[in-house]
Motif scaffolding. Sequence first.
Motif, PDB file in Angstrom:
ATOM      1  N   ARG A 113      10.576   4.596 -40.026  1.00  0.00           N
ATOM      2  CA  ARG A 113      11.009   4.010 -41.415  1.00  0.00           C
ATOM      3  C   ARG A 113       9.986   3.466 -42.260  1.00  0.00           C
ATOM      4  NH1 ARG A 113      15.873   2.031 -42.523  1.00  0.00           N
ATOM      5  NH2 ARG A 113      14.949  -0.113 -43.107  1.00  0.00           N
ATOM      6  N   GLY A 114      10.459   3.529 -43.422  1.00  0.00           N
ATOM      7  CA  GLY A 114       9.326   3.267 -44.560  1.00  0.00           C
ATOM      8  C   GLY A 114       8.205   4.019 -44.694  1.00  0.00           C
ATOM      9  N   LYS A 115       6.938   3.387 -44.837  1.00  0.00           N
ATOM     10  CA  LYS A 115       5.547   3.988 -44.845  1.00  0.00           C
ATOM     11  C   LYS A 115       5.063   4.330 -43.448  1.00  0.00           C
ATOM     12  CE  LYS A 115       2.783   2.539 -47.929  1.00  0.00           C
ATOM     13  NZ  LYS A 115       2.165   1.862 -48.998  1.00  0.00           N
ATOM     14  N   LEU A 116       4.540   5.365 -43.435  1.00  0.00           N
ATOM     15  CA  LEU A 116       4.003   5.585 -42.081  1.00  0.00           C
ATOM     16  C   LEU A 116       2.604   5.511 -42.199  1.00  0.00           C
ATOM     17  CD1 LEU A 116       4.262   7.264 -39.430  1.00  0.00           C
ATOM     18  CD2 LEU A 116       3.735   9.495 -40.503  1.00  0.00           C
ATOM     19  N   LEU A 117       1.952   4.732 -41.035  1.00  0.00           N
ATOM     20  CA  LEU A 117       0.431   4.467 -41.196  1.00  0.00           C
ATOM     21  C   LEU A 117       0.013   4.873 -39.756  1.00  0.00           C
ATOM     22  CD1 LEU A 117       1.046   0.735 -42.280  1.00  0.00           C
ATOM     23  CD2 LEU A 117       0.289   2.595 -43.821  1.00  0.00           C
ATOM     24  N   VAL A 118      -1.329   5.079 -39.879  1.00  0.00           N
ATOM     25  CA  VAL A 118      -1.982   5.623 -38.616  1.00  0.00           C
ATOM     26  C   VAL A 118      -3.313   4.595 -38.471  1.00  0.00           C
ATOM     27  CG1 VAL A 118      -3.354   7.360 -37.512  1.00  0.00           C
ATOM     28  CG2 VAL A 118      -1.515   8.110 -39.169  1.00  0.00           C
ATOM     29  N   ARG A 119      -3.039   4.041 -37.268  1.00  0.00           N
ATOM     30  CA  ARG A 119      -4.117   3.102 -36.747  1.00  0.00           C
ATOM     31  C   ARG A 119      -5.154   3.816 -36.178  1.00  0.00           C
ATOM     32  NH1 ARG A 119      -1.704  -2.000 -34.959  1.00  0.00           N
ATOM     33  NH2 ARG A 119      -0.354  -0.344 -33.791  1.00  0.00           N
ATOM     34  N   VAL A 120      -6.481   3.648 -36.703  1.00  0.00           N
ATOM     35  CA  VAL A 120      -7.529   4.447 -36.014  1.00  0.00           C
ATOM     36  C   VAL A 120      -8.493   3.229 -35.382  1.00  0.00           C
ATOM     37  CG1 VAL A 120      -7.310   6.534 -36.912  1.00  0.00           C
ATOM     38  CG2 VAL A 120      -8.567   4.875 -38.191  1.00  0.00           C
ATOM     39  N   ASP A 121      -8.951   3.329 -34.593  1.00  0.00           N
ATOM     40  CA  ASP A 121     -10.088   2.313 -33.659  1.00  0.00           C
ATOM     41  C   ASP A 121     -11.227   3.043 -34.056  1.00  0.00           C
ATOM     42  OD1 ASP A 121     -11.278   0.217 -32.748  1.00  0.00           O
ATOM     43  OD2 ASP A 121     -10.606   0.784 -30.617  1.00  0.00           O
TER      44      ASP A 121
ATOM     45  N   VAL B  56      -1.275  11.937 -35.183  1.00  0.00           N
ATOM     46  CA  VAL B  56      -1.011  12.287 -36.633  1.00  0.00           C
ATOM     47  C   VAL B  56       0.146  13.698 -36.658  1.00  0.00           C
ATOM     48  CG1 VAL B  56      -1.608  13.186 -38.889  1.00  0.00           C
ATOM     49  CG2 VAL B  56      -2.596  11.231 -37.642  1.00  0.00           C
ATOM     50  N   PRO B  57      -0.150  14.652 -36.056  1.00  0.00           N
ATOM     51  CA  PRO B  57       0.653  15.814 -36.262  1.00  0.00           C
ATOM     52  C   PRO B  57       2.316  15.610 -35.738  1.00  0.00           C
ATOM     53  CG  PRO B  57      -1.492  16.338 -35.054  1.00  0.00           C
ATOM     54  CD  PRO B  57      -1.504  14.844 -35.134  1.00  0.00           C
ATOM     55  N   GLU B  58       2.295  14.844 -34.703  1.00  0.00           N
ATOM     56  CA  GLU B  58       3.551  14.872 -34.284  1.00  0.00           C
ATOM     57  C   GLU B  58       4.456  13.837 -35.239  1.00  0.00           C
ATOM     58  OE1 GLU B  58       7.439  14.982 -32.559  1.00  0.00           O
ATOM     59  OE2 GLU B  58       5.811  16.063 -32.228  1.00  0.00           O
TER      60      GLU B  58
ATOM     61  N   THR C 210       6.111   2.147 -40.286  1.00  0.00           N
ATOM     62  CA  THR C 210       6.002   2.675 -38.897  1.00  0.00           C
ATOM     63  C   THR C 210       4.606   2.823 -38.627  1.00  0.00           C
ATOM     64  OG1 THR C 210       8.271   3.592 -38.806  1.00  0.00           O
ATOM     65  CG2 THR C 210       6.469   4.369 -37.273  1.00  0.00           C
ATOM     66  N   VAL C 211       4.015   2.379 -37.724  1.00  0.00           N
ATOM     67  CA  VAL C 211       2.464   2.632 -37.235  1.00  0.00           C
ATOM     68  C   VAL C 211       2.438   3.424 -36.017  1.00  0.00           C
ATOM     69  CG1 VAL C 211       0.154   1.216 -36.501  1.00  0.00           C
ATOM     70  CG2 VAL C 211       1.974   0.289 -38.123  1.00  0.00           C
ATOM     71  N   VAL C 212       1.662   4.446 -36.020  1.00  0.00           N
ATOM     72  CA  VAL C 212       1.422   5.179 -35.010  1.00  0.00           C
ATOM     73  C   VAL C 212      -0.324   4.981 -34.563  1.00  0.00           C
ATOM     74  CG1 VAL C 212       3.207   7.233 -35.413  1.00  0.00           C
ATOM     75  CG2 VAL C 212       0.817   7.370 -36.378  1.00  0.00           C
ATOM     76  N   ASP C 213      -0.504   5.076 -33.208  1.00  0.00           N
ATOM     77  CA  ASP C 213      -1.896   4.846 -33.098  1.00  0.00           C
ATOM     78  C   ASP C 213      -2.659   6.341 -32.820  1.00  0.00           C
ATOM     79  OD1 ASP C 213      -2.259   2.179 -32.733  1.00  0.00           O
ATOM     80  OD2 ASP C 213      -0.746   2.119 -31.223  1.00  0.00           O
ATOM     81  N   GLY C 214      -3.755   6.255 -33.444  1.00  0.00           N
ATOM     82  CA  GLY C 214      -4.797   7.325 -33.069  1.00  0.00           C
ATOM     83  C   GLY C 214      -4.297   8.745 -33.834  1.00  0.00           C
TER      84      GLY C 214
END
Length: 133
Positions: free
Chosen positions: A121-129, A106-108, A98-102
């Motif tokens: 689902r699975g690994k949690l990734l954070v996409r940062v620009d 992250v806290p949520e 699962t990818v979350v943006d910014g």
Amino acid sequence: MDRLAPDGLDVYFDNTGGPLLEAAVPRMRRLGRIAHCGSVSGYDGGGSPLRIDDVARIVLNSLTLRGYIVDEHRATWPRALEELRTWLAEGHLRAPHTVVDGLDSVPEALADVLRPGATHRGKLLVRVDVARS
């Protein structure tokens, strides 16, 4: 679990203990095997990490419950990693994520990881620009 394995389980890999192990034991088929390598359910002080209320089921179904530590198999890691890479590249394994943006997300996202019925689902990734100057 009954829907996913209507005929029961022959093998169960357990790294959580607690309620998931409790759910698996009654569904084990005769001569089934349980590999236990961790007790995540108890790591945060949330109760007994390894709990089996139906010990008689282990005897009646001639189950094998074996604990192990991954470091005991360090010599086989290189071969195993190569096989896993091949299987992943060939599509035999899927790595859900699962990818979350910014960073603001992250806290949520972390709270969701710990919430029963988490939506990721699975690994949690954070996409940062990262703006480059």
